[in-house]
Design an enzyme around this catalytic site. Structure first.
Site, mmCIF file in Angstrom:
data_model
loop_
_atom_site.group_PDB
_atom_site.id
_atom_site.type_symbol
_atom_site.label_atom_id
_atom_site.label_comp_id
_atom_site.label_asym_id
_atom_site.label_seq_id
_atom_site.Cartn_x
_atom_site.Cartn_y
_atom_site.Cartn_z
ATOM 1 N N HIS A 146 -10.753 -5.647 8.228
ATOM 2 C CA HIS A 146 -11.208 -5.431 6.856
ATOM 3 C C HIS A 146 -12.360 -4.429 6.808
ATOM 4 O O HIS A 146 -12.839 -4.075 5.730
ATOM 5 C CB HIS A 146 -11.621 -6.742 6.191
ATOM 6 C CG HIS A 146 -10.453 -7.562 5.735
ATOM 7 N ND1 HIS A 146 -9.615 -8.205 6.605
ATOM 8 C CD2 HIS A 146 -9.961 -7.820 4.491
ATOM 9 C CE1 HIS A 146 -8.674 -8.832 5.922
ATOM 10 N NE2 HIS A 146 -8.847 -8.605 4.646
ATOM 11 N N GLU A 187 0.804 -1.229 0.000
ATOM 12 C CA GLU A 187 0.000 0.000 0.000
ATOM 13 C C GLU A 187 0.831 1.271 0.000
ATOM 14 O O GLU A 187 0.468 2.261 -0.640
ATOM 15 C CB GLU A 187 -0.972 0.019 1.190
ATOM 16 C CG GLU A 187 -2.211 -0.861 1.022
ATOM 17 C CD GLU A 187 -1.927 -2.334 1.268
ATOM 18 O OE1 GLU A 187 -0.797 -2.676 1.704
ATOM 19 O OE2 GLU A 187 -2.824 -3.162 1.021
#
Lengths: 331, 328
Positions: free
Chosen positions: A131, A62
């Protein structure tokens, strides 16, 4: 009008942007070859249509994905990168918060970062707290970032296209629970302006402000409230930064009441900003206390029974509206 | 000026470049004692001039550099106007960034000094983005990013090298190994003696060089940049040098053995190169004195310019956040 799902509308926006402008490219984990073969996934088929030069699968990385966007946008490209789940934006946050958001200012306006970050968000699918965690208030707090959060397929397309062609860094939050939601989506290059809220339902007694999935929760509450003689005005915020203060204030000045609904945690949530803004700028119009309908300060739970505690429902909205109207809870 | 083979003219340029950087930073050291004139954190690269001069001399005009908190040398060597650079460091309106960058966040895109970041380790992922843009547009340019051995501990550096390796991006990672990360010596903060050895993990060439030898730096930069330009992907260059000042001008290096400082002072890249050029008859004492005095004059003019410039108007504090400001 074409009927499209929310995910297909996003997909159409990406295809249009890639078609329109060679400086646009799409990158992220699995944006080309995905583990999902689902026409409702926003990047489905783009690799086949535009090739690996424009649609780039990245490592699971990321910080590098966000750095790619910052560096490439500073060189004049229009990157559209995906962060697979909203909590993972913490891994990309240095690049977004300290760099995309600040370097234009620190350069004295010499640098620009026309990048778009698509973030998959939401709760309610049993994935748990790593998540599912909506961090829009965290990002909204940081200068230099724009944040939009569509609730309809049409706005999914229109806001994403506006974000891609905006000269500043824009975070587009995509509620995954909406990907399969159908709706009318105009064909072609449609733009929903950043910073303009939408009147989702007109009313006179109480203003409800919501965004994303919470907008639909709010909409489910207005019929039962109307049956109780309470006529609510619902505003779909669409854009958190820039914020359409004019729309919210005009509505509150008309109705005299405000209820904010979001699926994120109440404490220091975006609703706190809306409540404070209205209290500062329209206090004299208020006929009742401002109420926030939001999640408790716990990580997003997994068990459906726990998730129900976390995620506000229409009954919570009804309750909050009744409270601000000075009515007692329905037993 | 012929760069390759290294001509007398080019060698004089390399020497002059290092002297200009040194005089500039020495002035900042002096001004840092006067908080009225020089505010903020002044973090210098005194002793590391050979890296700035040698690397940037190998660049082509279209190439891009991304720097860090020790950026002054990189920027001067890349061609920054010294007056507007000094004005920015003194946070004046006439500075390259209108007083919004100060010493730590200088960005001069007009000389392809794209960005600086003081978040150590943040340069490499941004360099990957810049290099991707060069590859995407087939500009033939490369991106050079400078980071320290301390920054090499950040995960973002590894992520950037991996992505650059996978996509064969034209980026030269330049680690200025100056032996210190804050108050921690290299062997306390780094598991390997040499950062360049990490290159093998990302399938790129990695080489180390004496970072106080400006010609050696230049030659290795040319070699590795050629690799980057050829489309074969990134490269990692480690320059072994030394941080003569502390982590900032407020750091008086109480933790450093004075003998270590003496040893590196004797290896000063400017003094050593000056002696070499004298010995080889490229320069004479008079020329060296005139190079120094020209640099001092240039630095003095930059300070006078900055002193005479106002601080930015308060209302400009609210500008430059967005290109297209929020309507609300």
């Amino acid at each position: 009008m074409n009927q499209k799902t929310f995910g297909q509308a996003l997909n159409e926006a990406l295809a249009i942007a890639l078609e329109l402008d060679d400086t646009v490219f799409v990158a992220g984990e699995g944006v080309g070859i995905s583990i999902h073969q689902d026409p409702n996934m926003p990047t489905q088929g783009l690799l086949q249509q535009f090739g690996p030069g424009r649609v780039k699968d990245t490592p699971v990385s990321e910080a590098a994905i966000a750095g790619l966007a910052v560096g490439a946008s500073c060189m004049g490209l229009r990157p559209v990168v995906e962060i697979m789940f909203f909590p993972f934006i913490t891994l990309a946050s240095d690049m977004l918060i300290n760099h995309a958001g600040k370097l234009r200012y620190m350069s004295g306006g010499k640098s620009s970062f026309p990048l778009t970050v698509r973030v998959k968000a939401g709760s309610g699918f049993g994935a748990g707290a790593q998540h599912s965690h909506n961090l829009e208030a965290w990002l909204a707090h940081c200068p230099g970032l724009k944040i939009v959060w569509p609730s309809t397929p049409q706005d999914a397309k229109g806001l994403l296209l506006s974000a891609i062609f905006d000269p500043d860094p824009v975070i587009v939050v995509e509620d995954m629970m909406l990907y399969r939601m159908p709706g009318d989506v105009p064909a072609g290059d449609i733009r929903t302006p950043l910073g303009k809220a939408r009147l989702a339902s007109a009313g006179t007694d109480c203003t409800i402000v919501a965004y994303g999935s919470a907008l639909h929760t709010a909409m489910k509450a207005i019929s039962p409230l109307a049956e109780q003689g309470i006529c609510c005005e619902v505003i779909d915020l669409r854009s958190l930064v820039p914020l359409d203060k004019v729309c919210i204030l005009e509505s509150v000045r008309k109705t005299g009441r405000l209820v904010v609904v979001h699926e994120s945690i109440r404490f220091c949530g975006f609703g706190a900003e809306l409540a404070a803004m209205v209290a500062e700028e329209a206090f004299d119009s208020l006929k009742g206390p401002i109420r926030r309908v939001a999640a408790p300060k716990i990580p997003v739970p997994v068990a459906p029974t726990h998730e129900a505690v976390f995620k506000p429902g229409p009954q919570d909205v009804i309750q909050a509206v009744r409270e601000t109207m000075g009515k007692r809870a329905l037993s | 000026m012929t760069k390759d083979p290294i001509s007398p003219e080019f060698r004089t340029y390399l020497y002059t470049c290092m002297v200009r950087i040194r005089k500039f930073e020495e002035k900042i050291t002096a001004l840092s004692q006067e908080s009225e004139r020089m505010r903020g954190m002044q973090i210098l690269a005194t002793g590391q001039e050979a890296v700035a001069a040698g690397i940037t001399a190998a660049l082509e005009p279209a190439d891009v550099i991304i720097s860090n908190h020790r950026s002054h040398g990189h920027l001067i060597a890349r061609g920054a106007d010294m007056k507007s650079l000094m004005a920015e460091i003194m946070a004046k309106e006439t500075g390259v960034n209108g007083g919004k960058a100060g010493t730590l966040h200088l960005a001069i895109p007009e000389i392809n000094a794209l960005m600086t970041s003081t978040v150590v380790g943040a340069g490499p992922p941004m360099a990957v983005g810049a290099a991707f843009a060069q590859q995407y547009r087939h500009t033939g340019g490369i991106t050079v990013v400078f980071f320290g051995d301390g920054a090499a501990a950040e995960g973002s550096v590894h992520e950037a090298m991996n992505l650059a390796g996978v996509w064969k991006l034209p980026v030269l990672f330049v680690c200025e190994n100056n032996c210190w990360a804050g108050a921690q010596p290299h062997d306390v903060h780094c598991a390997t003696q040499h950062i360049f050895k990490r290159a093998v993990g990302y399938d790129m060439p990695g080489k180390s060089v004496d970072g106080n030898d400006v010609e050696a730096v230049y030659r290795l930069a040319m070699e590795l940049m050629e690799h980057c330009r050829s489309g074969k992907g990134p490269a990692l260059m480690e320059t072994m040098t030394y941080r003569m000042r502390g982590h900032g001008e407020q750091d008086h290096q109480h933790y450093v053995d004075p003998r270590e400082l003496e040893m590196w002072a004797a290896r000063c890249p400017i003094r050593c190169y000056g002696k070499q050029l004298l010995d080889e008859g490229i320069l004479d004492e008079g020329r060296i004195r005139s190079i120094e005095s020209d640099a001092e004059t240039e630095v003095a003019a930059s300070v006078a310019f900055a002193d005479a410039s106002p601080y930015p108007q308060p209302e400009t504090a609210l500008k430059d956040v967005f290109v297209q400001p929020p309507i609300a």
